[in-house]
Design a protein around this motif. Structure first.
Motif, PDB file in Angstrom:
ATOM      1  N   GLU A 331     -14.052  33.742  -6.068  1.00  0.00           N
ATOM      2  CA  GLU A 331     -15.016  32.353  -5.739  1.00  0.00           C
ATOM      3  C   GLU A 331     -16.163  32.679  -4.892  1.00  0.00           C
ATOM      4  OE1 GLU A 331     -11.538  32.881  -5.019  1.00  0.00           O
ATOM      5  OE2 GLU A 331     -10.848  31.171  -5.908  1.00  0.00           O
ATOM      6  N   TRP A 332     -16.240  33.854  -4.155  1.00  0.00           N
ATOM      7  CA  TRP A 332     -17.539  33.492  -3.443  1.00  0.00           C
ATOM      8  C   TRP A 332     -18.617  34.461  -4.472  1.00  0.00           C
ATOM      9  CZ3 TRP A 332     -20.461  38.392  -2.518  1.00  0.00           C
ATOM     10  CH2 TRP A 332     -21.026  38.509  -1.883  1.00  0.00           C
ATOM     11  N   TYR A 333     -17.957  35.025  -5.327  1.00  0.00           N
ATOM     12  CA  TYR A 333     -19.040  35.287  -6.430  1.00  0.00           C
ATOM     13  C   TYR A 333     -19.776  34.276  -7.183  1.00  0.00           C
ATOM     14  CZ  TYR A 333     -18.378  40.762  -6.045  1.00  0.00           C
ATOM     15  OH  TYR A 333     -18.377  41.809  -5.709  1.00  0.00           O
ATOM     16  N   GLY A 334     -19.014  33.399  -7.508  1.00  0.00           N
ATOM     17  CA  GLY A 334     -19.027  31.976  -8.886  1.00  0.00           C
ATOM     18  C   GLY A 334     -19.752  31.401  -7.551  1.00  0.00           C
ATOM     19  N   THR A 335     -19.923  31.222  -6.108  1.00  0.00           N
ATOM     20  CA  THR A 335     -21.087  30.479  -5.307  1.00  0.00           C
ATOM     21  C   THR A 335     -22.077  31.289  -5.607  1.00  0.00           C
ATOM     22  OG1 THR A 335     -18.753  29.798  -4.282  1.00  0.00           O
ATOM     23  CG2 THR A 335     -21.929  29.193  -2.875  1.00  0.00           C
ATOM     24  N   CYS A 336     -22.140  32.710  -5.437  1.00  0.00           N
ATOM     25  CA  CYS A 336     -24.167  32.783  -5.345  1.00  0.00           C
ATOM     26  C   CYS A 336     -24.545  33.051  -6.722  1.00  0.00           C
ATOM     27  CB  CYS A 336     -22.583  34.527  -5.161  1.00  0.00           C
ATOM     28  SG  CYS A 336     -22.918  35.116  -3.945  1.00  0.00           S
ATOM     29  N   ALA A 337     -23.431  32.701  -7.828  1.00  0.00           N
ATOM     30  CA  ALA A 337     -24.029  32.622  -8.785  1.00  0.00           C
ATOM     31  C   ALA A 337     -24.968  31.330  -9.254  1.00  0.00           C
ATOM     32  CB  ALA A 337     -23.108  32.516 -10.501  1.00  0.00           C
ATOM     33  N   PRO A 352     -18.040  41.851 -12.557  1.00  0.00           N
ATOM     34  CA  PRO A 352     -17.293  42.242 -14.109  1.00  0.00           C
ATOM     35  C   PRO A 352     -16.339  41.038 -14.196  1.00  0.00           C
ATOM     36  CG  PRO A 352     -16.150  43.131 -12.813  1.00  0.00           C
ATOM     37  CD  PRO A 352     -17.192  43.193 -12.153  1.00  0.00           C
ATOM     38  N   GLY A 353     -16.122  40.470 -13.689  1.00  0.00           N
ATOM     39  CA  GLY A 353     -15.015  38.850 -13.700  1.00  0.00           C
ATOM     40  C   GLY A 353     -15.481  37.224 -13.865  1.00  0.00           C
ATOM     41  N   LEU A 354     -16.289  37.486 -13.239  1.00  0.00           N
ATOM     42  CA  LEU A 354     -17.598  36.455 -13.750  1.00  0.00           C
ATOM     43  C   LEU A 354     -17.049  35.927 -15.037  1.00  0.00           C
ATOM     44  CD1 LEU A 354     -19.608  35.555 -11.447  1.00  0.00           C
ATOM     45  CD2 LEU A 354     -20.845  35.695 -12.836  1.00  0.00           C
ATOM     46  N   PRO A 355     -16.976  33.988 -14.018  1.00  0.00           N
ATOM     47  CA  PRO A 355     -16.201  33.360 -15.618  1.00  0.00           C
ATOM     48  C   PRO A 355     -17.483  33.392 -16.728  1.00  0.00           C
ATOM     49  CG  PRO A 355     -15.616  32.535 -14.139  1.00  0.00           C
ATOM     50  CD  PRO A 355     -16.472  33.924 -13.249  1.00  0.00           C
ATOM     51  N   GLU A 356     -17.643  32.875 -17.938  1.00  0.00           N
ATOM     52  CA  GLU A 356     -18.209  33.601 -19.118  1.00  0.00           C
ATOM     53  C   GLU A 356     -19.940  31.932 -18.942  1.00  0.00           C
ATOM     54  OE1 GLU A 356     -17.639  32.975 -24.446  1.00  0.00           O
ATOM     55  OE2 GLU A 356     -16.668  33.014 -22.420  1.00  0.00           O
ATOM     56  N   HIS A 357     -19.789  30.927 -18.716  1.00  0.00           N
ATOM     57  CA  HIS A 357     -19.521  29.931 -18.477  1.00  0.00           C
ATOM     58  C   HIS A 357     -21.033  30.275 -17.130  1.00  0.00           C
ATOM     59  CE1 HIS A 357     -17.501  28.793 -14.432  1.00  0.00           C
ATOM     60  NE2 HIS A 357     -18.250  27.916 -14.848  1.00  0.00           N
ATOM     61  N   LEU A 358     -20.525  30.918 -16.245  1.00  0.00           N
ATOM     62  CA  LEU A 358     -21.723  31.050 -15.161  1.00  0.00           C
ATOM     63  C   LEU A 358     -21.922  32.972 -16.373  1.00  0.00           C
ATOM     64  CD1 LEU A 358     -19.357  31.046 -11.880  1.00  0.00           C
ATOM     65  CD2 LEU A 358     -21.633  29.923 -12.981  1.00  0.00           C
ATOM     66  N   VAL A 359     -21.580  33.127 -16.815  1.00  0.00           N
ATOM     67  CA  VAL A 359     -22.665  34.682 -17.408  1.00  0.00           C
ATOM     68  C   VAL A 359     -23.644  34.485 -18.510  1.00  0.00           C
ATOM     69  CG1 VAL A 359     -22.705  36.147 -19.313  1.00  0.00           C
ATOM     70  CG2 VAL A 359     -20.698  36.284 -17.378  1.00  0.00           C
ATOM     71  N   ARG A 360     -22.912  33.083 -18.845  1.00  0.00           N
ATOM     72  CA  ARG A 360     -24.232  32.212 -20.147  1.00  0.00           C
ATOM     73  C   ARG A 360     -25.538  31.749 -18.845  1.00  0.00           C
ATOM     74  NH1 ARG A 360     -19.698  29.806 -22.267  1.00  0.00           N
ATOM     75  NH2 ARG A 360     -20.000  28.117 -20.925  1.00  0.00           N
ATOM     76  N   ARG A 361     -25.170  31.485 -17.958  1.00  0.00           N
ATOM     77  CA  ARG A 361     -25.637  30.729 -17.227  1.00  0.00           C
ATOM     78  C   ARG A 361     -27.483  32.532 -16.303  1.00  0.00           C
ATOM     79  NH1 ARG A 361     -24.954  27.032 -11.919  1.00  0.00           N
ATOM     80  NH2 ARG A 361     -27.223  26.436 -11.054  1.00  0.00           N
ATOM     81  N   GLN A 369     -33.782  41.241 -12.694  1.00  0.00           N
ATOM     82  CA  GLN A 369     -33.164  41.947 -12.080  1.00  0.00           C
ATOM     83  C   GLN A 369     -31.509  41.440 -12.781  1.00  0.00           C
ATOM     84  OE1 GLN A 369     -32.783  43.884  -8.413  1.00  0.00           O
ATOM     85  NE2 GLN A 369     -35.426  45.191  -8.555  1.00  0.00           N
ATOM     86  N   VAL A 370     -31.899  40.114 -11.784  1.00  0.00           N
ATOM     87  CA  VAL A 370     -30.321  39.818 -12.610  1.00  0.00           C
ATOM     88  C   VAL A 370     -29.770  39.506 -14.175  1.00  0.00           C
ATOM     89  CG1 VAL A 370     -29.179  37.251 -12.430  1.00  0.00           C
ATOM     90  CG2 VAL A 370     -30.613  36.940 -10.493  1.00  0.00           C
ATOM     91  N   ARG A 371     -30.330  39.356 -15.116  1.00  0.00           N
ATOM     92  CA  ARG A 371     -30.579  40.002 -16.241  1.00  0.00           C
ATOM     93  C   ARG A 371     -29.751  41.046 -16.097  1.00  0.00           C
ATOM     94  NH1 ARG A 371     -35.439  36.822 -16.414  1.00  0.00           N
ATOM     95  NH2 ARG A 371     -36.257  38.854 -17.902  1.00  0.00           N
ATOM     96  N   HIS A 372     -30.993  42.434 -15.587  1.00  0.00           N
ATOM     97  CA  HIS A 372     -30.274  43.430 -16.360  1.00  0.00           C
ATOM     98  C   HIS A 372     -28.812  44.105 -15.288  1.00  0.00           C
ATOM     99  CE1 HIS A 372     -34.271  44.037 -17.230  1.00  0.00           C
ATOM    100  NE2 HIS A 372     -35.100  44.067 -16.643  1.00  0.00           N
ATOM    101  N   LEU A 373     -28.734  43.416 -14.019  1.00  0.00           N
ATOM    102  CA  LEU A 373     -27.697  43.802 -13.431  1.00  0.00           C
ATOM    103  C   LEU A 373     -26.109  43.118 -14.395  1.00  0.00           C
ATOM    104  CD1 LEU A 373     -28.570  43.102  -9.869  1.00  0.00           C
ATOM    105  CD2 LEU A 373     -27.587  45.319 -10.714  1.00  0.00           C
ATOM    106  N   LEU A 374     -26.280  42.192 -14.814  1.00  0.00           N
ATOM    107  CA  LEU A 374     -25.400  41.329 -16.042  1.00  0.00           C
ATOM    108  C   LEU A 374     -25.420  42.136 -17.017  1.00  0.00           C
ATOM    109  CD1 LEU A 374     -23.896  38.866 -16.059  1.00  0.00           C
ATOM    110  CD2 LEU A 374     -25.488  37.915 -16.958  1.00  0.00           C
ATOM    111  N   ALA A 375     -26.265  42.854 -17.617  1.00  0.00           N
ATOM    112  CA  ALA A 375     -26.193  43.501 -18.418  1.00  0.00           C
ATOM    113  C   ALA A 375     -25.609  44.469 -18.473  1.00  0.00           C
ATOM    114  CB  ALA A 375     -27.667  44.108 -19.362  1.00  0.00           C
ATOM    115  N   CYS A 376     -25.964  44.949 -17.291  1.00  0.00           N
ATOM    116  CA  CYS A 376     -25.073  46.652 -16.902  1.00  0.00           C
ATOM    117  C   CYS A 376     -23.480  46.690 -17.246  1.00  0.00           C
ATOM    118  CB  CYS A 376     -25.846  47.396 -15.874  1.00  0.00           C
ATOM    119  SG  CYS A 376     -27.639  48.134 -16.611  1.00  0.00           S
ATOM    120  N   ASN A 377     -23.010  45.263 -16.211  1.00  0.00           N
ATOM    121  CA  ASN A 377     -22.138  44.775 -15.086  1.00  0.00           C
ATOM    122  C   ASN A 377     -20.795  44.373 -16.078  1.00  0.00           C
ATOM    123  OD1 ASN A 377     -22.065  46.296 -12.847  1.00  0.00           O
ATOM    124  ND2 ASN A 377     -23.880  45.379 -13.106  1.00  0.00           N
ATOM    125  N   HIS A 378     -20.788  43.234 -17.046  1.00  0.00           N
ATOM    126  CA  HIS A 378     -20.610  42.173 -17.157  1.00  0.00           C
ATOM    127  C   HIS A 378     -20.211  42.573 -18.374  1.00  0.00           C
ATOM    128  CE1 HIS A 378     -18.428  38.553 -17.864  1.00  0.00           C
ATOM    129  NE2 HIS A 378     -18.316  38.841 -16.351  1.00  0.00           N
TER     130      HIS A 378
END
Length: 500
Positions: A331-337, A352-361, A369-378
């Protein structure tokens, strides 16, 4: 047939994604040794070839496969029964290049490696059982769930090893180990419990700089005498600021240290009171203010550790992150997103467990850096941002190339890119308007190799390229020629038919 072409042909066929098992099995012959690294370390293998590699008499071949990041943990696991200690060491060390996030080995394989004993009659070995255990522990191939279960394992030797992770055990686990029925486990527990005894730390802290002193000041319980000595000497202050066991009055003094790195470390602590946090939020240094303001109270130590991983991260250092010993709740990761602060969105992108709707966001986040970190980790990161990360982060490319979501098509716009690794990726695109003939004479060998392997090339041109040293390896990797053509090429290379 020129001998200068033999090795390029062998390496090219080894990399050929269309080569059937029968062709690849020929490369297990000792005469094809030059291709073994490519075959076993730089591509995925059909199951029949994997079985043959595992059973191969040459340790060098098995060692190469043990370090493959294209092989699954299940495929590499049979090597746990290998008679060669160096093969076991490579299996324990894990895929290379070493990555933060690695697929864990099965629990039974982990147990076998952790409980291995040296053969007293085996003579001197350069890869001892202790070496293998050390390699495995630092390889990230032990799952967090296995680590958590070790303190209650039926094997007392593993309970002894679990005591070595004293700082990460729960109070209940510590009590159980201190009261364990096995004397060796109780002894280990008492020995390791000293990490939370400030007096013991004070007595044992090395005076000289080094790994042990740094570790103790970063993680062990700190006495006031040690802290005062460090303050008086202006020494190891960042370590004290980081250590969750540093006394509160010392933390308050470190919050006014002249070094902004020390103050920023204090600003990230999970045990700060509101007055001190508010003071750091007004600090003259931007990094200190950022760290204080980004993460609101209340905080937890796992959250602090998660933020530590992205705070001050340079773009060129972005890559995949491994599992934390204790993860913040999802839940904390979701709040951070959903936060307005980019630092918190960056930490969300590492989950890597972030829900799909937050991944799209986050995939459309204005912060690069947000986009690059997401690309490498999700695992659900859109291919377009994975490609952007590949272009932007040269040091991350070896890892990104292993991802199926890295686009291999639609790359025409990158054919003239100034970076040869990016041109090379585009040169292999099978959906180009036409074969990348111009890149066959590129100044970079990797680009020429990728262009020669493009399936758009006509058969007659591939045949010509096979006889040119500059393009022979790429042409041999081209998926266009039939299996029989590949067999004929191996014949020309002097490789016997009939397997090993």
């Amino acid at each position: 047939m020129s001998s200068s072409l033999t090795e390029p042909w062998l390496r090219g066929v080894a990399a050929n994604a269309a080569a059937p098992s029968g062709v690849l099995l020929r490369l297990l012959h000792p005469a094809a040794r030059a291709a073994w690294q490519v075959l076993c370390r730089e591509r995925a293998l059909p199951s029949a070839v994997v079985d043959a590699v595992i059973a191969h008499p040459e340790p060098a071949l098995r060692r190469a496969f043990a370090r493959s990041h294209y092989a699954t943990a299940a495929q590499r696991s049979p090597l746990v029964d290998d008679p060669d200690a160096f093969v076991l060491s490579d299996l324990a060390s894990g895929p290379q290049p070493r990555r933060e996030r690695v697929e864990p080995l099965p629990d039974d394989v982990v147990e076998t490696l952790l409980t291995r004993q040296d053969d007293p009659a085996g003579g001197r070995r350069f890869a001892t059982a202790d070496d293998i255990r050390h390699d495995l522990v630092y390889s990230r191939q032990i799952s967090v769930s296995y680590h958590r279960a070790m303190p209650a394992h039926r094997n007392p030797g593993l309970r002894v090893q679990a005591a070595g992770r004293w700082l990460w055990l729960t109070p209940g686990q510590r009590e159980a180990l201190l009261a364990d029925p096995e004397p060796s486990v109780r002894d280990a527990a008492r020995r390791h419990s000293r990490v939370l005894d400030p007096a013991a730390m004070e007595a044992e802290l090395p005076e000289a700089d080094g790994h042990m002193r740094s570790l103790m000041l970063l993680e062990y319980a700190v006495s006031h005498a040690v802290a005062e000595a460090c303050l008086a000497q202006g020494r190891d202050l960042w370590s004290l600021a980081h250590n969750r066991h540093t006394p509160a009055d010392v933390v308050a003094r470190l919050a006014h240290d002249p070094d902004p790195r020390v103050r920023a470390c204090v600003a990230g602590r999970a045990d700060l009171g509101r007055p001190l946090l508010d003071e750091l939020a007004r600090d003259p240094d931007d990094a200190v203010r950022t760290r204080a303001r980004a993460h609101p109270l209340p905080r937890t130590w796992p959250q602090r550790h998660a933020l530590d991983r992205v705070f001050g991260l340079a773009t060129e250092d972005i890559g995949p992150f491994g599992e934390m010993r204790v993860e913040p709740d999802s839940e904390w990761y979701g709040t951070c997103a959903a936060s307005g602060h980019p630092l918190l969105r960056r930490v969300a992108a590492t989950c890597p467990g972030l829900p799909e709707h937050l991944v799209r966001r986050l995939a459309d986040d204005p912060d690069e850096q947000v986009r690059h970190l997401l690309a490498c980790n999700h695992p659900l990161a859109p291919p377009r941002i994975v490609l952007d990360a590949f272009v932007a982060i040269p040091r991350g490319r070896p890892y990104l190339l292993t991802l199926s979501r890295l686009p291999r098509t639609g790359l025409r716009h990158l054919l003239g890119h100034g970076d040869p690794e990016v041109r090379g990726l585009a040169a292999g695109d099978p959906t180009l308007d036409g074969p990348p003939v111009d890149l066959l004479t590129d100044t970079d060998a990797g680009v020429r190799r990728a262009a020669a392997a493009n399936p758009l090339l006509p058969a007659d041109l591939i045949a010509t390229l096979l006889d040119r040293p500059a393009t022979a390896e790429g042409a041999a990797a081209n998926p266009g020629p039939s299996a029989e053509r590949l067999h004929e090429l191996l014949d020309r290379a002097g490789l016997p038919r009939g397997g090993q």
